[in-house]
Design a protein around this motif. Structure first.
Motif, PDB file in Angstrom:
ATOM      1  N   PHE A 113       0.835  -1.197   0.000  1.00  0.00           N
ATOM      2  CA  PHE A 113       0.000   0.000   0.000  1.00  0.00           C
ATOM      3  C   PHE A 113       0.872   1.251   0.000  1.00  0.00           C
ATOM      4  CE2 PHE A 113       0.361  -1.492   4.376  1.00  0.00           C
ATOM      5  CZ  PHE A 113       0.814  -0.373   5.049  1.00  0.00           C
ATOM      6  N   THR A 114       0.222   2.360  -0.306  1.00  0.00           N
ATOM      7  CA  THR A 114       0.872   3.667  -0.364  1.00  0.00           C
ATOM      8  C   THR A 114       0.156   4.608   0.595  1.00  0.00           C
ATOM      9  OG1 THR A 114       1.457   3.305  -2.679  1.00  0.00           O
ATOM     10  CG2 THR A 114       1.489   5.581  -1.893  1.00  0.00           C
ATOM     11  N   LEU A 115       0.935   5.355   1.366  1.00  0.00           N
ATOM     12  CA  LEU A 115       0.392   6.357   2.280  1.00  0.00           C
ATOM     13  C   LEU A 115       0.586   7.739   1.667  1.00  0.00           C
ATOM     14  CD1 LEU A 115       1.926   4.916   5.565  1.00  0.00           C
ATOM     15  CD2 LEU A 115      -0.447   4.707   4.815  1.00  0.00           C
ATOM     16  N   LEU A 116      -0.505   8.509   1.625  1.00  0.00           N
ATOM     17  CA  LEU A 116      -0.473   9.847   1.041  1.00  0.00           C
ATOM     18  C   LEU A 116      -0.831  10.883   2.101  1.00  0.00           C
ATOM     19  CD1 LEU A 116      -2.401   9.017  -2.245  1.00  0.00           C
ATOM     20  CD2 LEU A 116       0.069   9.256  -1.971  1.00  0.00           C
ATOM     21  N   GLY A 117      -0.239  12.048   2.012  1.00  0.00           N
ATOM     22  CA  GLY A 117      -0.550  13.112   2.957  1.00  0.00           C
ATOM     23  C   GLY A 117       0.496  14.216   2.973  1.00  0.00           C
ATOM     24  N   HIS A 118       1.746  13.883   2.720  1.00  0.00           N
ATOM     25  CA  HIS A 118       2.784  14.914   2.659  1.00  0.00           C
ATOM     26  C   HIS A 118       2.605  15.757   1.402  1.00  0.00           C
ATOM     27  CE1 HIS A 118       5.234  14.174   6.152  1.00  0.00           C
ATOM     28  NE2 HIS A 118       5.289  12.882   5.895  1.00  0.00           N
ATOM     29  N   LEU A 119       3.022  17.015   1.494  1.00  0.00           N
ATOM     30  CA  LEU A 119       2.858  17.965   0.392  1.00  0.00           C
ATOM     31  C   LEU A 119       4.187  18.330  -0.260  1.00  0.00           C
ATOM     32  CD1 LEU A 119       0.256  20.289   2.150  1.00  0.00           C
ATOM     33  CD2 LEU A 119      -0.174  18.365   0.591  1.00  0.00           C
ATOM     34  N   ASP A 120       5.253  17.633   0.110  1.00  0.00           N
ATOM     35  CA  ASP A 120       6.569  17.899  -0.470  1.00  0.00           C
ATOM     36  C   ASP A 120       7.425  16.637  -0.314  1.00  0.00           C
ATOM     37  OD1 ASP A 120       8.729  19.258  -1.630  1.00  0.00           O
ATOM     38  OD2 ASP A 120       8.494  21.033  -0.373  1.00  0.00           O
ATOM     39  N   TYR A 121       8.675  16.729  -0.736  1.00  0.00           N
ATOM     40  CA  TYR A 121       9.582  15.583  -0.698  1.00  0.00           C
ATOM     41  C   TYR A 121       9.625  14.971   0.697  1.00  0.00           C
ATOM     42  CZ  TYR A 121      11.692  17.511  -5.004  1.00  0.00           C
ATOM     43  OH  TYR A 121      11.930  18.005  -6.255  1.00  0.00           O
ATOM     44  N   ILE A 122       9.637  13.645   0.731  1.00  0.00           N
ATOM     45  CA  ILE A 122       9.801  12.923   1.990  1.00  0.00           C
ATOM     46  C   ILE A 122      11.283  12.628   2.152  1.00  0.00           C
ATOM     47  CG2 ILE A 122       9.265  10.816   3.258  1.00  0.00           C
ATOM     48  CD1 ILE A 122       6.568  10.851   1.606  1.00  0.00           C
ATOM     49  N   ARG A 123      11.843  13.047   3.270  1.00  0.00           N
ATOM     50  CA  ARG A 123      13.284  12.929   3.501  1.00  0.00           C
ATOM     51  C   ARG A 123      13.676  11.661   4.244  1.00  0.00           C
ATOM     52  NH1 ARG A 123      16.344  16.122   0.263  1.00  0.00           N
ATOM     53  NH2 ARG A 123      15.152  18.012  -0.134  1.00  0.00           N
ATOM     54  N   THR A 124      12.805  11.194   5.130  1.00  0.00           N
ATOM     55  CA  THR A 124      13.152   9.992   5.893  1.00  0.00           C
ATOM     56  C   THR A 124      11.882   9.290   6.366  1.00  0.00           C
ATOM     57  OG1 THR A 124      14.557   9.152   7.684  1.00  0.00           O
ATOM     58  CG2 THR A 124      13.367  11.189   8.116  1.00  0.00           C
ATOM     59  N   VAL A 125      11.978   7.983   6.503  1.00  0.00           N
ATOM     60  CA  VAL A 125      10.884   7.151   7.024  1.00  0.00           C
ATOM     61  C   VAL A 125      11.491   6.103   7.937  1.00  0.00           C
ATOM     62  CG1 VAL A 125       9.269   7.441   5.100  1.00  0.00           C
ATOM     63  CG2 VAL A 125      10.986   5.642   4.997  1.00  0.00           C
ATOM     64  N   GLN A 126      10.716   5.697   8.936  1.00  0.00           N
ATOM     65  CA  GLN A 126      11.228   4.702   9.870  1.00  0.00           C
ATOM     66  C   GLN A 126      10.074   3.993  10.556  1.00  0.00           C
ATOM     67  OE1 GLN A 126      13.867   6.465  12.741  1.00  0.00           O
ATOM     68  NE2 GLN A 126      14.996   4.573  12.982  1.00  0.00           N
ATOM     69  N   PHE A 127      10.210   2.655  10.679  1.00  0.00           N
ATOM     70  CA  PHE A 127       9.287   1.903  11.513  1.00  0.00           C
ATOM     71  C   PHE A 127       9.627   2.153  12.974  1.00  0.00           C
ATOM     72  CE2 PHE A 127       9.023  -0.982   7.763  1.00  0.00           C
ATOM     73  CZ  PHE A 127       7.650  -1.051   7.642  1.00  0.00           C
ATOM     74  N   HIS A 128       8.610   2.121  13.841  1.00  0.00           N
ATOM     75  CA  HIS A 128       8.864   2.164  15.277  1.00  0.00           C
ATOM     76  C   HIS A 128       9.708   0.940  15.638  1.00  0.00           C
ATOM     77  CE1 HIS A 128       8.218   1.944  19.597  1.00  0.00           C
ATOM     78  NE2 HIS A 128       7.836   3.217  19.545  1.00  0.00           N
ATOM     79  N   TRP A 150       3.656   1.666  13.865  1.00  0.00           N
ATOM     80  CA  TRP A 150       3.786   3.049  13.420  1.00  0.00           C
ATOM     81  C   TRP A 150       4.946   3.226  12.459  1.00  0.00           C
ATOM     82  CZ3 TRP A 150       3.805   5.129  19.077  1.00  0.00           C
ATOM     83  CH2 TRP A 150       2.522   4.972  19.629  1.00  0.00           C
ATOM     84  N   ILE A 151       4.745   4.159  11.549  1.00  0.00           N
ATOM     85  CA  ILE A 151       5.797   4.657  10.667  1.00  0.00           C
ATOM     86  C   ILE A 151       5.919   6.141  10.946  1.00  0.00           C
ATOM     87  CG2 ILE A 151       6.429   5.161   8.281  1.00  0.00           C
ATOM     88  CD1 ILE A 151       4.790   2.615   7.524  1.00  0.00           C
ATOM     89  N   LEU A 165       3.111  10.687  11.976  1.00  0.00           N
ATOM     90  CA  LEU A 165       3.102   9.364  12.574  1.00  0.00           C
ATOM     91  C   LEU A 165       1.914   8.619  11.976  1.00  0.00           C
ATOM     92  CD1 LEU A 165       4.588   7.641  14.698  1.00  0.00           C
ATOM     93  CD2 LEU A 165       2.953   8.480  16.376  1.00  0.00           C
ATOM     94  N   TRP A 166       2.203   7.519  11.309  1.00  0.00           N
ATOM     95  CA  TRP A 166       1.192   6.746  10.600  1.00  0.00           C
ATOM     96  C   TRP A 166       0.996   5.402  11.299  1.00  0.00           C
ATOM     97  CZ3 TRP A 166      -0.194   9.129   5.860  1.00  0.00           C
ATOM     98  CH2 TRP A 166       0.682  10.109   5.388  1.00  0.00           C
ATOM     99  N   ASP A 167      -0.237   4.972  11.453  1.00  0.00           N
ATOM    100  CA  ASP A 167      -0.534   3.624  11.898  1.00  0.00           C
ATOM    101  C   ASP A 167      -0.680   2.777  10.649  1.00  0.00           C
ATOM    102  OD1 ASP A 167      -1.838   1.203  12.629  1.00  0.00           O
ATOM    103  OD2 ASP A 167      -2.661   2.157  14.410  1.00  0.00           O
ATOM    104  N   PHE A 168       0.302   1.923  10.355  1.00  0.00           N
ATOM    105  CA  PHE A 168       0.268   1.200   9.086  1.00  0.00           C
ATOM    106  C   PHE A 168      -0.695   0.032   9.080  1.00  0.00           C
ATOM    107  CE2 PHE A 168       3.985  -0.691  11.218  1.00  0.00           C
ATOM    108  CZ  PHE A 168       3.756  -2.046  11.070  1.00  0.00           C
TER     109      PHE A 168
END
Length: 125
Positions: A84-99, A107-108, A119-122
């Motif tokens: 799946f794909t998570l949408l919501g940011h309005l510009d470049y995503i610089r970093t992502v991390q699982f809890h 959480w991501i 903070l996303w609940d995946f």
């Protein structure tokens, strides 16, 4: 020693158990490397533009990635596809991390040039 040529690496992550490294690249590809033998064992290609962040889930066969297409993608490396794909940011995503304890906290965490942390609940998306 592990050394390899690669196309403008933007992010790296060690697998918590296996001898693997995930590399997110400027060309939009995520490469999965086995550092014992120095070979690419898989590739994931759905981002439109550079992929700047990548991380492995501690227990599940999952990779999270974020890029300049403003998208966060969760991949199953056993099934070899994007789940799946998570949408919501309005510009470049610089970093992502699982809890670190993603089994208890699914959480991501992401950071973007839109000047937000999210903070996303995946599990519930």
């Amino acid at each position: 020693k592990f050394e390899s040529k690669s196309a403008r690496v933007k992010g790296l992550a060690f697998h918590p158990v296996r001898p693997w490294v995930a590399a997110s690249l400027h060309n939009g590809v995520i490469q999965l490397w086995d550092y014992r033998v120095g070979t690419v064992i898989d590739r994931f290609e759905e981002h439109e533009g550079p992929v700047r962040g990548v991380d492995f889930h501690l227990h599940e066969p999952l990779i999270v990635s974020g890029g300049d297409d403003y998208k966060i993608k969760v991949w199953d490396y056993k099934l070899r596809r994007c789940l799946f794909t998570l949408l919501g940011h309005l510009d470049y995503i610089r970093t992502v991390q699982f809890h670190p304890n993603a089994t208890q906290y699914p959480w991501i965490l992401s950071a973007s040039d839109d000047q937000t942390l999210r903070l996303w609940d995946f599990q519930t998306r």
